[in-house]
Design a protein around this motif. Structure first.
Motif, PDB file in Angstrom:
ATOM      1  N   ALA A 260       0.834  -1.208   0.000  1.00 43.12           N
ATOM      2  CA  ALA A 260       0.000   0.000   0.000  1.00 43.12           C
ATOM      3  C   ALA A 260       0.866   1.254   0.000  1.00 43.12           C
ATOM      4  O   ALA A 260       0.611   2.205  -0.751  1.00 43.12           O
ATOM      5  CB  ALA A 260      -0.938  -0.011   1.213  1.00 43.12           C
ATOM      6  N   ARG A 261       1.894   1.258   0.824  1.00 42.18           N
ATOM      7  CA  ARG A 261       2.785   2.426   0.884  1.00 42.18           C
ATOM      8  C   ARG A 261       3.497   2.642  -0.453  1.00 42.18           C
ATOM      9  O   ARG A 261       3.562   3.757  -0.961  1.00 42.18           O
ATOM     10  CB  ARG A 261       3.802   2.248   2.002  1.00 42.18           C
ATOM     11  N   HIS A 262       4.023   1.572  -1.024  1.00 40.29           N
ATOM     12  CA  HIS A 262       4.735   1.698  -2.301  1.00 40.29           C
ATOM     13  C   HIS A 262       3.793   2.146  -3.422  1.00 40.29           C
ATOM     14  O   HIS A 262       4.166   2.985  -4.251  1.00 40.29           O
ATOM     15  CB  HIS A 262       5.413   0.377  -2.671  1.00 40.29           C
TER      16      HIS A 262
ATOM     17  N   GLN B 154       3.111   5.955  -3.057  1.00 43.42           N
ATOM     18  CA  GLN B 154       4.208   6.802  -3.538  1.00 43.42           C
ATOM     19  C   GLN B 154       4.300   6.784  -5.059  1.00 43.42           C
ATOM     20  O   GLN B 154       4.517   7.825  -5.677  1.00 43.42           O
ATOM     21  CB  GLN B 154       5.535   6.349  -2.928  1.00 43.42           C
ATOM     22  N   SER B 155       4.120   5.635  -5.664  1.00 37.88           N
ATOM     23  CA  SER B 155       4.160   5.546  -7.127  1.00 37.88           C
ATOM     24  C   SER B 155       3.031   6.348  -7.761  1.00 37.88           C
ATOM     25  O   SER B 155       3.233   7.051  -8.752  1.00 37.88           O
ATOM     26  CB  SER B 155       4.071   4.086  -7.578  1.00 37.88           C
ATOM     27  N   GLN B 156       1.833   6.242  -7.177  1.00 34.81           N
ATOM     28  CA  GLN B 156       0.695   6.975  -7.728  1.00 34.81           C
ATOM     29  C   GLN B 156       0.890   8.481  -7.593  1.00 34.81           C
ATOM     30  O   GLN B 156       0.609   9.239  -8.517  1.00 34.81           O
ATOM     31  CB  GLN B 156      -0.608   6.537  -7.054  1.00 34.81           C
TER      32      GLN B 156
ATOM     33  N   SER C  45       4.695  13.784  -0.504  1.00 35.36           N
ATOM     34  CA  SER C  45       4.854  12.355  -0.770  1.00 35.36           C
ATOM     35  C   SER C  45       5.243  11.593   0.494  1.00 35.36           C
ATOM     36  O   SER C  45       4.681  10.534   0.797  1.00 35.36           O
ATOM     37  CB  SER C  45       5.916  12.141  -1.856  1.00 35.36           C
ATOM     38  N   ASP C  46       6.194  12.139   1.243  1.00 41.23           N
ATOM     39  CA  ASP C  46       6.629  11.466   2.475  1.00 41.23           C
ATOM     40  C   ASP C  46       5.509  11.406   3.516  1.00 41.23           C
ATOM     41  O   ASP C  46       5.330  10.383   4.192  1.00 41.23           O
ATOM     42  CB  ASP C  46       7.861  12.160   3.058  1.00 41.23           C
TER      43      ASP C  46
END
Length: 155
Positions: free
Chosen positions: A30-32, A35-37, A50-51
């Motif tokens: 979910a976290r990855h 960030q990609s989205q 983003s962070d």
């Protein structure tokens, strides 16, 4: 007398939604994915937005996995890029356990091993809430404001 109309830019909402297994692996994914989205939406990796969104997603997904897991059921991550903010929603199907709302979050004892997730969400998100969802369950919704310069940079 007619007042001339002031043109307004169109309101655009971009949405990403994904169901994930209620496992630690699903929470990491979910976290990855978040960030990609965000990067695809023009919010670069490593930016404050983003962070912050990545940390909020990580905490809410971990809570869905640890505290609201029902065997055989997944949780849902939904991201929305709306005017001025990124909205994060993590939904699960557990009705028995409901997290405290923003007004009820208290910091844990300094030596406690757990209990910091919603404290982090409280600090990183500009707004957040817990709402019921249909079918049964709940959604924790948080918003992280996007600075005006970043909104302008995105176009």
């Amino acid at each position: 007398m007619t007042v001339p109309r002031t043109p307004h830019p169109p309101v655009t909402v971009s949405v990403f939604a994904q169901r994930l297994t209620a496992t630690p692996r699903g929470a990491r994914l979910a976290r990855h994915l978040a960030q990609s989205q965000l990067h695809l939406w023009g919010i670069p990796y490593g930016s404050d937005v983003s962070d912050a969104v990545a940390a909020v997603v990580a905490e809410l997904a971990a809570n869905a996995v640890i505290h609201a897991r029902i065997p055989g059921r997944s949780f849902e991550l939904r991201l929305s890029l709306v005017v001025g903010s990124v909205r994060v929603e993590v939904s699960d199907t557990c009705v028995e356990r409901r997290p405290p709302g923003p007004a009820d979050v208290t910091p844990p004892h300094p030596l406690a091993e757990y209990g910091r997730g919603l404290v982090l969400v409280q600090e990183l998100a500009d707004r957040w809430e817990v709402v019921d969802r249909e079918p049964p369950g709940k959604t924790v919704r948080a918003e992280v404001d996007v600075p005006k310069w970043l909104s302008l940079w995105r176009g």
